[in-house]
Motif scaffolding. Sequence first.
Motif, PDB file in Angstrom:
ATOM      1  N   HIS A 210      53.790  36.003  28.234  1.00 20.68           N
ATOM      2  CA  HIS A 210      52.764  36.298  29.236  1.00 20.68           C
ATOM      3  C   HIS A 210      53.263  36.382  30.676  1.00 20.68           C
ATOM      4  CE1 HIS A 210      49.518  35.890  26.310  1.00 20.68           C
ATOM      5  NE2 HIS A 210      50.065  34.760  25.891  1.00 20.68           N
ATOM      6  N   LYS A 212      55.397  38.293  32.430  1.00 17.79           N
ATOM      7  CA  LYS A 212      55.468  39.595  33.098  1.00 17.79           C
ATOM      8  C   LYS A 212      54.075  40.026  33.554  1.00 17.79           C
ATOM      9  CE  LYS A 212      57.417  44.234  32.660  1.00 17.79           C
ATOM     10  NZ  LYS A 212      58.212  45.139  31.809  1.00 17.79           N
ATOM     11  N   GLY A 213      53.074  39.892  32.673  1.00 12.47           N
ATOM     12  CA  GLY A 213      51.709  40.252  33.036  1.00 12.47           C
ATOM     13  C   GLY A 213      51.133  39.338  34.091  1.00 12.47           C
ATOM     14  N   SER A 216      52.558  40.301  37.460  1.00 16.75           N
ATOM     15  CA  SER A 216      51.879  41.530  37.877  1.00 16.75           C
ATOM     16  C   SER A 216      50.498  41.227  38.447  1.00 16.75           C
ATOM     17  CB  SER A 216      51.763  42.487  36.688  1.00 16.75           C
ATOM     18  OG  SER A 216      51.047  43.651  37.043  1.00 16.75           O
ATOM     19  N   ALA A 217      49.766  40.321  37.791  1.00 20.61           N
ATOM     20  CA  ALA A 217      48.439  39.932  38.281  1.00 20.61           C
ATOM     21  C   ALA A 217      48.538  39.277  39.656  1.00 20.61           C
ATOM     22  CB  ALA A 217      47.780  38.977  37.290  1.00 20.61           C
ATOM     23  N   ASN A 224      43.920  38.032  35.292  1.00 22.49           N
ATOM     24  CA  ASN A 224      43.934  38.572  33.933  1.00 22.49           C
ATOM     25  C   ASN A 224      44.282  37.452  32.962  1.00 22.49           C
ATOM     26  OD1 ASN A 224      46.729  38.209  34.009  1.00 22.49           O
ATOM     27  ND2 ASN A 224      47.206  40.396  34.219  1.00 22.49           N
ATOM     28  N   ASP A 226      46.870  37.071  31.033  1.00 22.68           N
ATOM     29  CA  ASP A 226      48.255  36.619  31.157  1.00 22.68           C
ATOM     30  C   ASP A 226      48.385  35.572  32.252  1.00 22.68           C
ATOM     31  OD1 ASP A 226      49.475  38.214  29.153  1.00 22.68           O
ATOM     32  OD2 ASP A 226      49.508  39.936  30.490  1.00 22.68           O
TER      33      ASP A 226
END
Length: 363
Positions: A210, A212-213, A216-217, A224, A226
Amino acid sequence: MKSFSVHGAPSEYIFSEGVLDQLQSKLVERGLKKVLIVHGVKSWEAAKPFWPDLNDIEVEEYVYGGECSFSEIDKVANLVEENSFDGVIAVGGGKVLDLVKAACNQTHRQAILVPTLASNCSPWAAVSVLYDDAGTFIRYDVYPVSASLVLIEPRILIDAPVNMLIAGIGDTLAKWYEADVQMSGIDNKPVPLQISYFAAKQCKDLLLEHSKGAISAAKTGKLNDDFMKVVETIITMAGLVGGFGDYYGRVAGAHSIHNGLTILEETHHALHGEKVAYGILVQLVLEGKWDEIEQLIPIYRDWGLPISVSEIGVQNLTQDMITAVAQKAVIPEESIHVMPMEISAEKVASAIAELESKVAVFN
């Protein structure tokens, strides 16, 4: 094996949007009528948009000096005693939370923790990391009583600096490597150690899935799944490792390397989790696990974690610096000695030098 104690969890933990709206009722439930709020400048600015009116509670504030040091602990403890506060609310990152836990332990008051960063498991753990006023590591203290209440508002955390989340990921990844080096050799693990060991493995697995996501969030400022998973991995899952594993699940080589690095002034600006992440690599060199290092380096690169001391702030590393870090990392009370091998300053210095040489090809 040695006996150990379990500090499984805070008395109450809630992770939810809008959770701070419950703060006053939770204080009343605990019989707290007069509280001191301890925070930093930036952490208070982050929390204020979500902070509720505490009309039924007498409240005062204290802005801490930046370190969880003995002098700061005494200042907060003295304020609590002199003004007869029933409890203390910490609003901020790990150092503020650790400071309040230490002061509450000293004054036998309830600690209420409101983290503004997802950078470590301090909101969960009955532990404080203590530094001197200059930011050099001194020791860890483990407390007999956990926090009374932990309230986490994810909308505060999503707006925190991204590097704080990345540092939290690095610190939490170490849970697996520091637990594994101690517990893998225990054939008949008591049930609490089984819980700790499982949680440590989950720390690694959930982060790999999780992070990487989540990063990004954090960059976009939009919550999100992740991000939520990674935050609870950093705080809850990581806290379970030490909470159920005691010294078997807390720290080993990676954190000792972190502590050694604090002797270099150039590293003082670097985040705790960044230095711990580098410490994982040094620990793996000591274990001879180069295959694992080669697997981690592209992941570190993807996440933004350091693979060399130059990425922590030391631009001109000398042998004298390496020796100083190694000597600090192996003082008798350091956790590196829980590793099932003979550890010396010479071996640690050699491991650092070897790692720096090998990772140079990735720069």
